[in-house]
Design a protein around this motif. Structure first.
Motif, PDB file in Angstrom:
ATOM      1  N   ALA A 265       0.818  -1.218   0.000  1.00 45.27           N
ATOM      2  CA  ALA A 265       0.000   0.000   0.000  1.00 45.27           C
ATOM      3  C   ALA A 265       0.850   1.266   0.000  1.00 45.27           C
ATOM      4  O   ALA A 265       0.310   2.376   0.051  1.00 45.27           O
ATOM      5  CB  ALA A 265      -0.922  -0.003   1.221  1.00 45.27           C
ATOM      6  N   GLY A 266       2.173   1.111  -0.038  1.00 44.60           N
ATOM      7  CA  GLY A 266       3.056   2.266  -0.021  1.00 44.60           C
ATOM      8  C   GLY A 266       3.149   2.932   1.339  1.00 44.60           C
ATOM      9  O   GLY A 266       3.394   4.142   1.442  1.00 44.60           O
TER      10      GLY A 266
ATOM     11  N   ALA B 169       0.059   1.741   8.390  1.00 47.65           N
ATOM     12  CA  ALA B 169      -0.980   0.766   8.050  1.00 47.65           C
ATOM     13  C   ALA B 169      -1.844   0.446   9.266  1.00 47.65           C
ATOM     14  O   ALA B 169      -3.076   0.324   9.156  1.00 47.65           O
ATOM     15  CB  ALA B 169      -0.340  -0.501   7.504  1.00 47.65           C
ATOM     16  N   GLN B 170      -1.230   0.317  10.436  1.00 48.19           N
ATOM     17  CA  GLN B 170      -1.986   0.027  11.650  1.00 48.19           C
ATOM     18  C   GLN B 170      -2.931   1.171  12.006  1.00 48.19           C
ATOM     19  O   GLN B 170      -4.059   0.936  12.449  1.00 48.19           O
ATOM     20  CB  GLN B 170      -1.023  -0.239  12.809  1.00 48.19           C
ATOM     21  N   VAL B 171      -2.476   2.401  11.827  1.00 47.28           N
ATOM     22  CA  VAL B 171      -3.325   3.552  12.124  1.00 47.28           C
ATOM     23  C   VAL B 171      -4.556   3.545  11.223  1.00 47.28           C
ATOM     24  O   VAL B 171      -5.688   3.735  11.681  1.00 47.28           O
ATOM     25  CB  VAL B 171      -2.544   4.871  11.946  1.00 47.28           C
ATOM     26  N   LEU B 172      -4.365   3.299   9.932  1.00 45.84           N
ATOM     27  CA  LEU B 172      -5.501   3.277   9.012  1.00 45.84           C
ATOM     28  C   LEU B 172      -6.471   2.149   9.354  1.00 45.84           C
ATOM     29  O   LEU B 172      -7.695   2.343   9.331  1.00 45.84           O
ATOM     30  CB  LEU B 172      -5.004   3.123   7.573  1.00 45.84           C
ATOM     31  N   ALA B 173      -5.939   0.971   9.664  1.00 51.10           N
ATOM     32  CA  ALA B 173      -6.803  -0.161  10.003  1.00 51.10           C
ATOM     33  C   ALA B 173      -7.579   0.121  11.286  1.00 51.10           C
ATOM     34  O   ALA B 173      -8.766  -0.232  11.401  1.00 51.10           O
ATOM     35  CB  ALA B 173      -5.969  -1.427  10.150  1.00 51.10           C
ATOM     36  N   LEU B 174      -6.937   0.774  12.257  1.00 49.96           N
ATOM     37  CA  LEU B 174      -7.605   1.105  13.517  1.00 49.96           C
ATOM     38  C   LEU B 174      -8.715   2.117  13.296  1.00 49.96           C
ATOM     39  O   LEU B 174      -9.851   1.929  13.747  1.00 49.96           O
ATOM     40  CB  LEU B 174      -6.585   1.650  14.519  1.00 49.96           C
ATOM     41  N   LEU B 175      -8.417   3.202  12.579  1.00 52.01           N
ATOM     42  CA  LEU B 175      -9.396   4.265  12.393  1.00 52.01           C
ATOM     43  C   LEU B 175     -10.514   3.880  11.433  1.00 52.01           C
ATOM     44  O   LEU B 175     -11.585   4.484  11.463  1.00 52.01           O
ATOM     45  CB  LEU B 175      -8.695   5.529  11.892  1.00 52.01           C
TER      46      LEU B 175
ATOM     47  N   GLY C 205      -7.885   1.676   4.719  1.00 58.62           N
ATOM     48  CA  GLY C 205      -7.844   1.077   6.053  1.00 58.62           C
ATOM     49  C   GLY C 205      -8.679  -0.183   6.138  1.00 58.62           C
ATOM     50  O   GLY C 205      -8.275  -1.178   6.748  1.00 58.62           O
ATOM     51  N   ARG C 206      -9.859  -0.170   5.528  1.00 60.64           N
ATOM     52  CA  ARG C 206     -10.711  -1.357   5.529  1.00 60.64           C
ATOM     53  C   ARG C 206     -10.066  -2.492   4.753  1.00 60.64           C
ATOM     54  O   ARG C 206     -10.155  -3.659   5.148  1.00 60.64           O
ATOM     55  CB  ARG C 206     -12.074  -1.014   4.946  1.00 60.64           C
ATOM     56  N   ALA C 207      -9.406  -2.139   3.663  1.00 58.82           N
ATOM     57  CA  ALA C 207      -8.729  -3.168   2.874  1.00 58.82           C
ATOM     58  C   ALA C 207      -7.587  -3.790   3.671  1.00 58.82           C
ATOM     59  O   ALA C 207      -7.386  -5.011   3.650  1.00 58.82           O
ATOM     60  CB  ALA C 207      -8.197  -2.565   1.580  1.00 58.82           C
TER      61      ALA C 207
END
Length: 240
Positions: free
Chosen positions: A52-53, A59-65, A125-127
């Motif tokens: 995802a670059g 990546a963890q922040v996006l998945a969490l939020l 984040g969902r992906a």
């Protein structure tokens, strides 16, 4: 006082040790097992983030939020991911430059900001949160009863770690005011979620629910006792 001599027998090639002070071998093996699973999870995270670059923390922040549309404060994100405040500030700044999140003043605290994902950030984040990993593939090979038992064990471990202050409070069913443990005894789905007004089984229990509303501490304690003992609570959790 007469001198007493103690004869100590030692097995060749093994050091002298106080076995009474040794940790339970099973506990050591369980910890080692978690460490090995964590290695694979870390490798999966690096791979997904790279695709995802992003770096792993981004990546963890996006998945969490992605599961928190209302957003979180920076310090809450840092606590959830066990990252220092300065490091989290750098991560959020990088994601803002990528137009994946925004920061707005917190109405409840003028000194703080609420971090929310943009539409692009939420989709990414969902992906990332749903990405298939080697661990998920291994879990899928467990029989359904084994999966359910493992989920129950995770819930117990997470609750214990929460109580010890090792991790932030999680949005689990067992601490929610909508959760009714063992409301349907002797049925395949013994519990009840008052939010959706439906019976739920062990496999339906969530570790992170977006509809979670924390119950009062006393109600949480009573709910947990009923849940762990397989009995109905003496009284239904209070509604607020």
């Amino acid at each position: 006082m007469p001198l007493r001599l103690t004869l100590i027998l030692r097995t060749p090639n093994y050091p002298l040790m106080d076995h009474a002070a040794d940790p339970d071998p099973v506990l050591i093996r369980l910890r080692e097992g978690f460490e090995r699973v964590a290695l694979v999870l870390r490798a999966d995270l690096w791979a997904a983030a790279g695709d995802a670059g992003l770096n792993p923390t981004q990546a963890q922040v996006l998945a969490l939020l992605a599961g928190r549309p209302a957003g979180l404060r920076a310090k809450e994100i840092a606590a959830h991911l066990a990252v220092s405040a300065p490091s989290m500030a750098d991560t959020l700044a990088a994601l803002a430059r990528k137009a994946l999140l925004t920061r707005a003043p917190d109405p409840a605290d003028a000194r703080a900001a609420i971090v929310r994902l943009t539409d692009e950030g939420r989709a990414l984040g969902r992906a990332l949160a749903a990405a298939t990993s080697q661990v998920m593939s291994a879990l899928a090979r467990l029989a359904p009863p084994e999966q359910a038992d493992l989920l129950l064990t995770q819930i117990k471990l997470i609750r214990t770690l929460q109580q010890a202050g090792a991790i932030p409070v999680q949005r689990m069913c067992v601490s929610c005011r909508h959760f009714r443990p063992n409301a349907h005894p002797a049925e395949a789905q013994p519990h009840h979620c008052a939010f959706v007004n439906a019976a739920i089984g062990t496999r339906d229990l969530r570790l992170d629910c977006s509809e979670h509303e924390a119950a009062d501490p006393d109600v949480q304690a009573a709910t947990w006792t009923s849940f762990a003992n397989g009995s109905q609570p003496l009284r239904a959790p209070r509604e607020t």
